[in-house]
Design an enzyme around this catalytic site. Structure first.
Site, PDB file in Angstrom:
ATOM      1  N   ASN A 307       0.854  -1.197   0.000  1.00 50.59           N
ATOM      2  CA  ASN A 307       0.000   0.000   0.000  1.00 50.59           C
ATOM      3  C   ASN A 307       0.892   1.250   0.000  1.00 50.59           C
ATOM      4  OD1 ASN A 307      -2.222   1.627   0.099  1.00 50.59           O
ATOM      5  ND2 ASN A 307      -3.060   0.776   1.976  1.00 50.59           N
ATOM      6  N   HIS A 338      -6.624   2.481  11.743  1.00 46.77           N
ATOM      7  CA  HIS A 338      -7.412   1.327  11.274  1.00 46.77           C
ATOM      8  C   HIS A 338      -8.581   1.001  12.194  1.00 46.77           C
ATOM      9  CE1 HIS A 338      -4.083   0.487   8.477  1.00 46.77           C
ATOM     10  NE2 HIS A 338      -4.933  -0.269   7.836  1.00 46.77           N
TER      11      HIS A 338
END
Length: 435
Positions: A307, A338
């Site tokens: 990512n 997250h």
């Protein structure tokens, strides 16, 4: 619960696919002189609003409110204050929404709404754009049009000056996914757009489409393998290693396919790498470098390539700002960003330890391993160990709950990160003695 993220990524991909024709339409309209910069911003903003309502329903208001709040902060505060307050506001809002997910999953013991999960994912991407923009303003890379919201200008003039910010925060190619696009790059593409060569564009999208198709076929095979086999709850001894590897492989394939689709959407709208770079502009960085991710024998390199645009954003936002323990701060913030589920906290802190161990292990190996047969053997063993450690971290982060984390930690799979932890302790002690 560990499969929740896989389930909601499929409708996200569906909505990204439906946005593809509109991205191509935007690309085509930008080649026309009659399509003004103002109209381009409106097109991107209207597309973002429509996509948000279609994908999130009434939950879309949870994305619209922080976008509006960020623009108000930009116009109300000075350049040195914008970043601090924008960061605090956006992360507070996102954390409250994540706490709502915690309440649904852990207290009510109910599966959360798919639309709400999509909203949370969009909020995380919005956090990237908000903090990237506020940092650019703070560092003088972007100059806000006006910071006096009480000036005598009419409401329409204020809205016109604020339109680029609204458009950037909610533009439809980056609303549900895609590499982080800086505000500078966004403005450069909207203001100075030129259409790409049709033949080049055709072959670019054909190649990306074939990659996505291949990944989808692999996912079907892996899904059957995982479904037919045992789970971590009923695997036996060394069988648990195969279960972990195959399950993590399915997660990775899903992310690769999703990232390639996101990248294709951005390229179709004109924000991809094939359009070149402007002076002083932050380079385009696609999220997926599949070959590097699957062949590297270094956890630190895997971390930088996984990512990629998010890794660069975290480095700029946390790592480069941290004075003490920047690596630990970066992974701790990533767990917060997250959602702070138990598995995520454990997984990201474990990841930080593995990266630290990786630096020491490979520094030590480069000093003492000279012959090419030993180097080949070393690279093979560390590649396998890297892939298994990443699989372990993936299952911890994606499993999220304490029950899933307990099953993972009680399996034979815990041997792999434990080996790196022991080597970290021994090599750190040796380094300290040498110093």
């Amino acid at each position: 619960m560990g499969w929740l993220r896989l389930f909601f990524l499929y409708p996200v991909s569906l909505y990204q696919g439906t946005a593809f024709p509109f991205a191509l339409l935007f690309n085509y309209l930008c080649s026309m002189d009659s399509f003004s910069t103002h109209a381009r911003h409106l097109f991107l903003l209207a597309g973002g609003g429509a996509l948000a309502l279609a994908a999130m329903g009434s939950f879309a208001v949870l994305v619209f409110i922080p976008a509006l709040g960020t623009v108000v902060l930009i116009y109300s505060l000075g350049p040195q204050e914008v970043h601090r307050w924008a960061f605090f506001f956006q992360m507070s809002w996102q954390t409250l929404c994540h706490l709502g997910l915690h309440y649904t999953e852990y207290y009510l013991q109910e599966p959360p709404s798919t639309r709400f999960c999509i909203t949370l994912s969009s909020l995380m991407l919005l956090t990237q754009r908000v903090t990237s923009l506020s940092l650019d303003i703070c560092e003088g890379k972007v100059e806000a049009a006006s910071r006096d919201i009480r000036s005598r200008s009419s409401l329409s003039e204020h809205l016109c000056r604020a339109l680029p910010y609204f458009s950037y925060l909610l533009f439809f190619p980056g609303l549900l996914g895609g590499p982080l696009c800086s505000f500078q790059r966004f403005q450069a593409r909207v203001q100075g757009f030129s259409s790409v060569c049709p033949r080049y564009s055709f072959w670019t999208f054909t190649w990306k489409g074939l990659q996505i198709l291949g990944l989808e076929c692999l996912m079907v095979v892996m899904r059957r393998v995982v479904s037919a086999g045992a789970s971590l709850a009923d695997c036996r001894q060394l069988q648990c290693i195969y279960v972990m590897w195959s399950t993590a492989g399915l997660f990775k394939l899903t992310y690769y396919s999703h990232w390639l689709l996101d990248d294709s959407l951005l390229c179709a709208a004109g924000f991809g790498s094939e359009f070149g770079e402007s002076p002083g502009e932050e380079g385009y960085l696609p999220d997926a470098d599949i070959w590097m991710l699957e062949t590297t024998h270094r956890i630190s390199l895997f971390t930088r390539k996984w990512n990629q645009s998010t890794a660069r954003w975290l480095r700029r936002l946390i790592f480069e700002q941290g004075r003490a323990w920047p690596l630990l701060q970066t992974f701790a913030f990533s767990a917060w960003w997250h959602g702070l589920h138990p598995g995520q906290v454990f997984g990201f802190l474990c990841w930080a330890l593995m990266v630290k161990a990786d630096y020491l292990i490979h520094t030590f190996a480069n000093l003492f391993i000279r012959s090419w047969p030993m180097r080949l053997l070393y690279r093979t063993l560390t590649w396998a160990h890297t892939q298994l450690i990443i699989a372990y971290i993936t299952l911890a982060v994606e499993g999220r709950s304490l029950s899933s984390l307990w099953l993972l930690c009680n399996s034979y799979n815990s041997v792999f990160p434990m080996v790196y932890c022991i080597l970290l302790f021994l090599l750190a002690k040796r380094k300290h003695k040498v110093n």
